[in-house]
Design a protein around this motif. Sequence first.
Motif, short mmCIF file in Angstrom:
data_model
loop_
_atom_site.label_atom_id
_atom_site.label_comp_id
_atom_site.label_asym_id
_atom_site.label_seq_id
_atom_site.Cartn_x
_atom_site.Cartn_y
_atom_site.Cartn_z
N GLU A 42 -3.05 3.16 11.78
CA GLU A 42 -4.19 2.63 11.88
C GLU A 42 -5.70 3.79 11.85
O GLU A 42 -6.74 4.21 11.62
CB GLU A 42 -4.86 1.63 13.18
CG GLU A 42 -6.22 0.16 13.20
CD GLU A 42 -6.14 0.37 14.32
OE1 GLU A 42 -7.53 -0.93 14.76
OE2 GLU A 42 -5.07 -0.50 14.45
N LEU A 43 -5.43 4.14 12.99
CA LEU A 43 -5.90 5.52 13.08
C LEU A 43 -6.50 7.02 12.35
O LEU A 43 -7.75 6.96 11.96
CB LEU A 43 -5.52 6.70 14.88
CG LEU A 43 -6.12 6.15 15.93
CD1 LEU A 43 -5.16 6.34 16.74
CD2 LEU A 43 -7.01 5.77 16.34
N GLN A 44 -4.97 6.73 11.48
CA GLN A 44 -5.24 7.59 10.19
C GLN A 44 -5.93 7.23 8.64
O GLN A 44 -6.46 8.09 8.13
CB GLN A 44 -3.81 7.96 9.51
CG GLN A 44 -2.70 8.87 10.62
CD GLN A 44 -1.45 9.23 10.36
OE1 GLN A 44 -0.35 8.55 9.90
NE2 GLN A 44 -0.76 10.77 10.60
N THR A 45 -5.86 5.63 9.04
CA THR A 45 -6.59 5.47 7.94
C THR A 45 -8.28 5.17 8.33
O THR A 45 -8.82 5.37 7.03
CB THR A 45 -6.13 3.68 8.04
OG1 THR A 45 -3.95 3.55 7.85
CG2 THR A 45 -6.57 3.30 6.49
N LYS A 46 -8.13 5.05 9.43
CA LYS A 46 -9.80 5.43 9.40
C LYS A 46 -10.34 6.41 9.41
O LYS A 46 -11.55 6.43 8.72
CB LYS A 46 -10.19 4.09 10.99
CG LYS A 46 -9.62 2.96 10.83
CD LYS A 46 -10.56 2.40 12.68
CE LYS A 46 -9.90 0.92 12.81
NZ LYS A 46 -10.24 0.16 14.31
N GLN A 47 -9.55 7.47 10.09
CA GLN A 47 -10.12 9.02 9.77
C GLN A 47 -9.96 9.29 7.61
O GLN A 47 -11.05 9.21 7.67
CB GLN A 47 -9.25 9.48 10.43
CG GLN A 47 -9.25 10.96 10.06
CD GLN A 47 -11.03 11.73 11.00
OE1 GLN A 47 -11.04 11.14 12.59
NE2 GLN A 47 -11.11 12.50 10.32
N MET A 48 -9.00 8.30 7.46
CA MET A 48 -8.80 8.79 5.91
C MET A 48 -11.06 8.02 4.55
O MET A 48 -10.84 8.68 4.30
CB MET A 48 -7.91 8.37 5.13
CG MET A 48 -7.05 9.25 5.86
SD MET A 48 -5.06 9.26 4.81
CE MET A 48 -5.75 8.64 2.75
N THR A 49 -10.78 6.80 5.66
CA THR A 49 -12.11 5.72 5.17
C THR A 49 -13.20 6.46 5.58
O THR A 49 -14.08 6.97 4.80
CB THR A 49 -12.02 5.02 6.16
OG1 THR A 49 -10.40 4.34 5.92
CG2 THR A 49 -12.99 3.62 5.54
N LEU A 50 -12.84 7.32 6.53
CA LEU A 50 -14.66 8.25 6.88
C LEU A 50 -14.89 9.60 5.65
O LEU A 50 -15.44 9.78 6.05
CB LEU A 50 -14.59 8.69 7.70
CG LEU A 50 -14.99 7.34 9.36
CD1 LEU A 50 -14.28 8.28 10.63
CD2 LEU A 50 -15.88 7.20 9.09
#
Length: 150
Positions: A42-50
Amino acid sequence: MKKLVIIALAFVSVQAMAQDRKHRNGDRQDKMAQYTPEQIAELQTKQMTLELDLSDAQQKDVQKINLENAQLRKQAMDKRREMKENNAERPSKEAMLKHKNDKLDQQIATKRKMKDILNEEQYSKWEKSLEKRSMYKRKGQRKMARKELN
């Protein structure tokens, strides 16, 4: 006599700083080990989304990939920890080669999946971030190798 005391003091202070730095690295690894693969994904996905401005559909697909990768890393980390606790022998060359091949196959599969999900601009940004992360990792390994030689 004064010079000798100053040199000894400098040596002790440098030694103390080097030990402190090693300790901090271990803390970071311990902190990451506390997270579940789902939390890491989840953290990685949010970082990639940003970073990549992902759409909702892309986020869901990337989340699945990140979760798969996080689960594989968690399994590998648990296996290494278990081997270390059991004072197991180092793996044979064949086992190390198989592990490296499996890891590279996983990276190739991840790249292919990401290429299907991301558009060209997002994919090129993602690859650049991988290269940058890889460069930092290599620099860190070189520094550690130099310390071991000294």
